[in-house]
Every structure is written in C-alpha cells, then in structure tokens.
Scaffold this motif. Sequence first.
Motif: not given
Length: 542
Positions: A190-194, A272-278, A451-453, A498-502
């Motif tokens: 779900a996080i990836l979809a966002r 912003a949050n990211i998962g990979n260089p792309g 905040t998720n965990d 800061g806050i980096c959770g959803e």
Amino acid sequence: MLKFSGSSVFGGVAIGKLFIFKKNENKVERRHIEDVEKETERFEKAKEKALEQLQGLYEKALKDVGEANAMIFEVHQMMLEDLDYQDSIHYMIKEQQINAEFAVAQTSDNFAEMFAAMDDAYMQGRAADVRDISERLISILTDSQSSLDVFQEPVVIVAEDLAPSETVQFEKDKLLAIVTQQGSANSHTAILARTMDIPAVIQADIGLDPEYNGKTVIVDGFTGDIYVDPDEETSKVMEKKLAECLAEKELLQQLKGKEDVTLDGKQLKLYANIGNPGDVANVLRNDAKGIGLFRSEFLYLESEDFPTEEEQFKAYKAVAENMAGKKVIIRTLDIGADKTVDYFNLDKEENPAMGYRAIRICLKQPEIFKTQLRALYRASNYGQIAIMFPMIISVEEVRKIKKIVEEVKAELTELSVPFKDVELGVMIETPAAVIVSDELAKEVDFFSIGTNDLTQYTLAIDRQNAKLGDFYNAHHPAILKMIETVVKNAHAAGIWAGICGELGADLSLTETFLKMGVDELSVSPAMVLRVRKIIRETDTSK
C-alpha cells in the motif's frame, strides 16, 4: 456492468484494461513423451524466448534504475546459457523421455540444492537465480506467464495479494491502479502504491475470473469501488471525476517553488519518501525540498543476491547527485517482517514483526552492515547525505552502531577514499525508543518518527492483519502524545525531529504536527503539494 467494492488505501481514479495477476505456482506434472526431438526443440524455443525477455528487462532496467541494478538480468541470461544446466535438461528429456517442463523443474531443484549446500555465500545465492530462470522457462512452456512483460499498455492489476518484492518488479509506467482481495492499508505494498501515485484498493470482493482479463475497468480509489465493463452513465460520471482529479493536480502545480511556511511564519522541511533511485523523478516533479526516507532495503528486494558495495554506491551516488545538494536521508536496510529476501536465509519466525529484522540483522551480521555503510559514506562525497537507523530500542545499540561507523570511516581514510562526515539519526518506532528519547537525543543528530511501526507496537496490533482494521487507530491519543514527547525531547537536546511514517501525509493532522513543533514531514511524492497547501493555509498562533 459489474460493481465490486473494497477499502481505499490511496485516492484517485483509474480507467483502463484489467489484468488478473496470479502467482505462478507452476505445479509441474511428469508426463511420458514419445517424440524426444520435438520435446527438445520445444525446450529450445522456450529458452530463446526467455533470453529475449531477459534482454528486454535488462534494457528497461538500464534506463530506469541504472547498470548496477540491471546486471541481474545479464547474470540470468548467462545462467540460462550455462551448458551444464542445459545438458541436464537435454539428458532427462532424452533418457527418461519426460516432458520439458518437468525436466526443467527437476534440474532446478538439483542445481538449487547443490548451490545451497556450498560454503561460499555468493554461490549459495545462485540457488535463487536458478529457481528464477527455471520458473521463467516453466511459465513459457506451460503458457502461464502472469507478468506485465506481456502487456504493451498500462493496466489495472487485480490480484489476491501482492508482496513488496512482487510490487517493486512491476514497471511503474504500466500500472494504472492496484486492486487486491486481501491486504492491509498499512502494508508496504500500500505504501508503494502511494509512492507511485496510483489508486489502490484492498480487501475487494472481486473474483480472479480470467474472463475479466482485458475488459475495461474503472477504479475509484476514493470510495474503493471497482466497475468492470462500466455502463455509459457510470463511465461519464467517473470520467468527470477523473477530470476533476487532474484539474486539482494542475492547481497544486501552482504551489511549486513556494516555501513550506505557515501564515505566522513557521518554517517546515517538507521532504519525500522513496524506495529506489527511479523514484527521484517523482520527488523533483512534486518539488519536495529533500528526501526524508530512502528505503534502502528495496535495493535488496530487487536483487537476487546481496547488492555489492559498488552497486549500492552507484545507487546512493545517483540519488545524491540528482538531488543536487538537497538533503537525502537514507535508512539502512530494514529487511524482515513482511519484507523477506530468500538469500538472507532467515528462519521462519512465529512473530516476525518483533523478530530478527532491521538493525538487529546489521548488528548481528556486521559484514552486511559495513558493506552498506562504506557505500553510503563513499556516496556522501557527491551530495548532502544523512543516515538513519531503524528499529532502535536502546542507547547501547546506538553506541554499537557509532563504533562500527568509526571503523568504516577509518577503513576509508586508510584507503584514501574521500567522504564527508554526515548527520546520523535514529528512527523512533518503538515505545522503548520514545521512553528513552531524552537519552537517545544526546547520541544523534536527529530523530525520524516511523509512525507505522510505532502505532503497531504501541497498540499491540499487527498492521498487516486485515481483520484488525477496525481496531487500528493511528490517531490514538497515545500515539499523538508519544510524537509530542519525542519532539520535546529532541528540541531540549538541540536536535530536530521529523515524521517519515504514513501519518506524516495525513492532512487532518498537519496542523496538529505544526503546533507540536515537528520540524520535518516526509511523505510520498504525490502528497508533497497537498501537504504544502495545508501548511501555507495554517496559522499556528491561533
């Protein structure tokens, strides 16, 4: 028209073709064959098709994520052309007179067991590669490929559920929306979809009927409704809604270049949050002032073996350079729980969310940790990198981490490798970390609240468990009090929080966070301008 419903995890409207994604179980049955030559030719054709697919994936990955991450597809081509591997399959087809897919499956098991039994960690990792290329071959032979490779246009994915490792392999430009029968609003999928800024619906009552494949589908990510073969009236209503969404996005574009400051002059860092260089392109497109969370574990999820220091260095360096001096906060690997990787050889755990994961793996297996830290410090010379560590529960852990960091810096200095001293921070995502945050603040440069965990561990609710959705309350007073406590303790020690959770992207809480004194919010790229709008409309003095 057929209408289905589910729970929304990310808003938006998608209209396009439907694609049923089914996991390839590939249960292969042994069959006796009469024509050995014909069966061998059948295998050879499948092999050639697999090589074409792998070459296509290599070229695509080369453009999207760079040479280091694309290399795996080149390795798979080499393994597929390995003579020992091919000879074993040919021999079984000829001598045992069995079908090609069974010969491939048997060879896969034999070779995988052989590699797994070796002492060398690199060779052990080849077991997963053998299984991967064999699954591709079997899928071609049985005509059961359920990959987006076969689609030339963007589609709406409908699946029973998706693991993070599956989601990250989809080509983002071919995804219009994600719909799953299962899943949790707080899952990493779900996080990836966002992050990808696409509508997502979970717990949908839609079936995985092959007849739906290719039909027109509309997904309303705001309501959770799904329409298959929509009638004319529904299409008109949803097309209008889609146009309104696009118009809103257009209005938000006017906020690009604006400061993240409240009406009474309070400044906030909006990252912003990211998962990979792309994902950096989305960060820049949405005008985030930096990256507050680079989930480095996705470099591991997208790889068939431990990413090397050089592969990681290239990825971190590319992000740092592309962000052109803006801050890039990289979280060290957070493998474990629902983010599993075969080559880590992690034991099955009764309660993986509270098990061997994240910083615990790094401290128990420092060779993995040091490889990542060397890559991070090398990349620090090319931008403004900061490093943060997940799943911290004690001051002692932080001191152990800092000792390993000093060892890595000493190694690089001895080799005359240039690097910068970077900010070091910890993620506050356990109640223990909240309670001792006053002590932790003396050891680090910043806090980032996950905040998720934190919600999961505080409420004693598995955030992956769909049955507990009614009990999961991210707005629980205990969570908000914890965030406020962490911010106060950070400021008292002269560091930022800061806050980096959803929860950082929850627009109903933006004003609350501003009044608490939160210094930074890191959200999915798609949410940056929406959060900026709220910030600029808020007066914290009232």
